[in-house]
Design a protein around this motif. Structure first.
Motif, mmCIF file in Angstrom:
data_model
loop_
_atom_site.group_PDB
_atom_site.id
_atom_site.type_symbol
_atom_site.label_atom_id
_atom_site.label_comp_id
_atom_site.label_asym_id
_atom_site.label_seq_id
_atom_site.Cartn_x
_atom_site.Cartn_y
_atom_site.Cartn_z
ATOM 1 N N CYS A 56 0.823 -1.211 0.000
ATOM 2 C CA CYS A 56 0.000 0.000 0.000
ATOM 3 C C CYS A 56 0.857 1.261 0.000
ATOM 4 C CB CYS A 56 -0.912 0.026 1.219
ATOM 5 S SG CYS A 56 -2.336 -1.072 1.088
ATOM 6 N N THR A 94 -1.700 7.024 -5.306
ATOM 7 C CA THR A 94 -2.917 7.126 -4.512
ATOM 8 C C THR A 94 -3.859 8.075 -5.244
ATOM 9 O OG1 THR A 94 -3.866 7.885 -2.412
ATOM 10 C CG2 THR A 94 -1.791 8.871 -3.072
ATOM 11 N N LEU A 103 -7.497 3.846 -5.781
ATOM 12 C CA LEU A 103 -6.345 2.954 -5.683
ATOM 13 C C LEU A 103 -5.359 3.478 -4.652
ATOM 14 C CD1 LEU A 103 -5.597 2.289 -9.487
ATOM 15 C CD2 LEU A 103 -7.200 1.085 -7.989
ATOM 16 N N ASP A 104 -4.659 2.562 -4.010
ATOM 17 C CA ASP A 104 -3.642 2.899 -3.013
ATOM 18 C C ASP A 104 -2.590 1.796 -3.090
ATOM 19 O OD1 ASP A 104 -2.085 3.259 -0.766
ATOM 20 O OD2 ASP A 104 -3.726 3.309 0.661
ATOM 21 N N TYR A 105 -1.551 2.015 -3.910
ATOM 22 C CA TYR A 105 -0.559 0.948 -4.051
ATOM 23 C C TYR A 105 0.838 1.520 -4.211
ATOM 24 C CZ TYR A 105 -0.297 1.679 -9.168
ATOM 25 O OH TYR A 105 -0.102 2.207 -10.423
ATOM 26 N N THR A 133 -8.725 -2.816 -1.963
ATOM 27 C CA THR A 133 -8.779 -2.264 -3.319
ATOM 28 C C THR A 133 -8.810 -3.414 -4.324
ATOM 29 O OG1 THR A 133 -7.523 -0.322 -2.628
ATOM 30 C CG2 THR A 133 -7.581 -0.812 -4.988
ATOM 31 N N ILE A 180 -5.820 -2.305 -9.910
ATOM 32 C CA ILE A 180 -4.422 -1.945 -9.679
ATOM 33 C C ILE A 180 -3.565 -2.398 -10.859
ATOM 34 C CG2 ILE A 180 -2.392 -2.405 -8.248
ATOM 35 C CD1 ILE A 180 -4.232 -2.545 -5.838
ATOM 36 N N ASP A 236 -4.016 -0.349 -13.931
ATOM 37 C CA ASP A 236 -3.327 0.929 -13.854
ATOM 38 C C ASP A 236 -1.847 0.768 -14.179
ATOM 39 O OD1 ASP A 236 -3.773 3.793 -13.059
ATOM 40 O OD2 ASP A 236 -2.135 3.318 -11.692
#
Length: 522
Positions: A245, A292, A305-307, A448, A453, A456
């Motif tokens: 994350c 993010t 998204l948060d990766y 998520t 992800i 993206d």
């Protein structure tokens, strides 16, 4: 005149405030100025003990102003105690209503139909922006198959019906210049429960894995927040990367989309990490990218998204799709027949594809804090924001805890970044999402969607270990095995029978020539 007094730092007492509220409405500018000044004074004079203060009213007594004081610790003895009507609540504390309802859903065997999932998500997406804008105390929007009425009383009932759940830090108190929640949204009843969302980063002890594994505890050098190494992927630019994350590497989630790359000077990432800064020799990679923000999902609705991607050092690269140790009985309690399960294929699945399988959507995750837990995925329309942060995270997968896990929670602080897997009847794992957080007292966590992800990043799957796809039937075989077909099966059998004695004699005469077969790498 009252505003002049306020500007000279004069604050009305409790009775004066009541009389002023009767003359002016609770939504008036005058009342807004007075209550804002009172909140600022309480916060300033207790700055180290209080996180925030806000003015509220009770739904059936609009002229009764209550000041909500959110403290950093329980049972806080404030330096300045206001003489107004106040409600104290520790940051992150709330009633157990949400968790009790979630667990009762599991007990009753309730699960949404496909049309309910789709209709609920459309409804939540339709109203999220308006609700979050109009109601500053709203922290999470989720869904449930039980509508709870009269919680905490002897007349409490839980009706079986699909409803939309609005979570607040404190029920029964509404921000002063705002309105009550709607009772229905497009035909769905609204249920209000207490709850707030927390990102699952934290601290904890771990063993060193020279070849890092999914589920290992990780953190950036010189940062406090730690999380979990989720999985691995082959990035077209950075090579083999670990996925976790982004919020592990930033202090606060900024508004809008933030994409930051570290091509020249990356940030060292550690596994294991230690409480007292003893990190020498524990680096496993360099942070290369964080993202993010929001994008259009593979289904064309907005998804947050948060990766983060960490380029893994050559001497710490993973050997396979295994996890750190968990007791055999823990895997067994989670429903697995094989020990230990592994994730070798790198396969992922979209939430809507999972619905079409018509399974009960059982999922598991291996986090660095709570280790192995299991749950069920009923919805993919979770919307949340952390207290004090205006950014809204959209269309996250909701994972309900089940009673057969320790503490009846799916995740804890330090689990952020763990992959969430769907497990089929043969114990095969397929990645569904990347855990971002939750709260143990809520009874559910949020993740998520993994497919969004990867979209993206512009790749289709996670890292595959020692497997290859057969294009004829899609079955996964070990890379050093032979696929036997009807055409070659009898020929292979004859060859093995003919050469077996020769091979056996060779191995006895020349043992030093024996070599292990090399494993094929992607």
């Amino acid at each position: 005149m009252m505003t002049d007094l306020i500007n000279r730092n004069y604050l009305p007492d409790k009775e004066q405030l009541k009389r002023t509220c009767k003359v002016f409405s609770r939504t008036s500018i005058v009342i807004g100025i007075i209550t804002t000044k009172i909140c600022e004074t309480i916060k300033r004079r207790n700055n180290n003990k209080v996180k925030c203060v806000w003015a509220a009213f009770e739904p059936h007594n609009e002229n009764h102003i209550v000041f909500v004081i959110v403290t950093k610790k329980s049972n806080t003895d404030l330096d300045f105690k206001p003489e107004y009507d106040v409600k104290y609540r520790k940051d992150g504390d709330f009633s157990s209503e949400s968790k009790e309802v979630i667990l009762q859903e599991s007990d009753r065997g309730l699960f949404p139909e496909e049309h309910e999932i789709i209709n609920i998500q459309e409804c939540i997406n339709k109203y999220t922006s308006k609700l979050m804008e109009k109601h500053s105390n709203l922290t999470i929007i989720s869904a449930s198959l039980l509508k709870c009425k009269g919680y905490g009383t002897q007349k409490c009932i839980k009706e079986s019906k699909a409803c939309i759940v609005l979570h607040v830090h404190i029920k029964g108190l509404i921000p002063l210049r705002e309105s009550v929640f709607p009772t229905h949204l497009d035909g769905f009843e609204v249920d209000v429960r207490e709850g707030c969302f927390q990102l699952d980063s934290g601290k904890g002890p771990h063993h060193k894995h020279q070849n890092v594994k999914m589920g290992c505890g990780i953190k950036a050098k010189e940062r406090d927040d730690c999380g979990t190494l989720g999985g691995f992927l082959e990035h077209p630019k950075y090579g083999l990367c670990a996925l976790t994350c982004a919020h592990l590497f930033i202090d606060e989630t900024p508004p809008g989309n933030v994409k930051k790359t570290f091509d020249q000077e990356g940030i060292e990432c550690m596994q294991p990490y230690h409480e007292y800064g003893n990190t020498e020799g524990n680096r496993f990679g360099m942070l290369k990218l964080i993202f993010t923000g929001e994008r259009r999902s593979v289904r064309e609705y907005p998804v947050s998204l948060d990766y983060a991607l960490i380029a893994v050092d050559q001497n710490r690269k993973p050997l396979d799709g295994s996890f750190p140790y968990a007791k055999p009985e823990e895997w067994s309690d989670a429903g697995f027949k094989k020990y230990p399960p592994t994730f070798e294929t790198g396969k992922v699945i979209d939430f809507h594809e999972l619905i079409q399988k018509r399974s009960r959507h059982n999922v598991v995750k291996y986090g660095s804090t709570s280790i192995l837990t299991c749950g069920k995925i009923p919805w993919n329309a979770g919307q949340y924001r952390s207290i004090g942060n205006e950014k809204v995270w959209k269309n996250q997968i909701q994972i309900n805890a089940t009673k057969n896990v320790a503490d009846e929670v799916f995740s804890k602080s330090g689990d952020s970044g763990a992959l969430v897997f769907h497990a089929d009847d043969e114990d095969n794992l397929t990645a569904v999402g990347l855990l971002v957080g939750g709260n143990g007292d809520l009874g559910f966590s949020l993740a998520t969607p993994i497919c969004d992800i990867l979209a993206d990043i512009n790749i289709q799957n996670l890292k595959r270990f020692n497997v290859q796809d057969d294009s004829n039937n899609g079955i996964i075989y070990p890379s050093n095995s032979t696929v036997t077909t009807p055409e070659n099966s009898s020929f292979d059998h004859c060859c093995r029978k003919l050469f077996a004695p020769i091979i056996s004699l060779w191995r006895r005469l020349f043992p030093e020539q024996e070599r292990k077969p090399k494993l094929k790498r992607d």
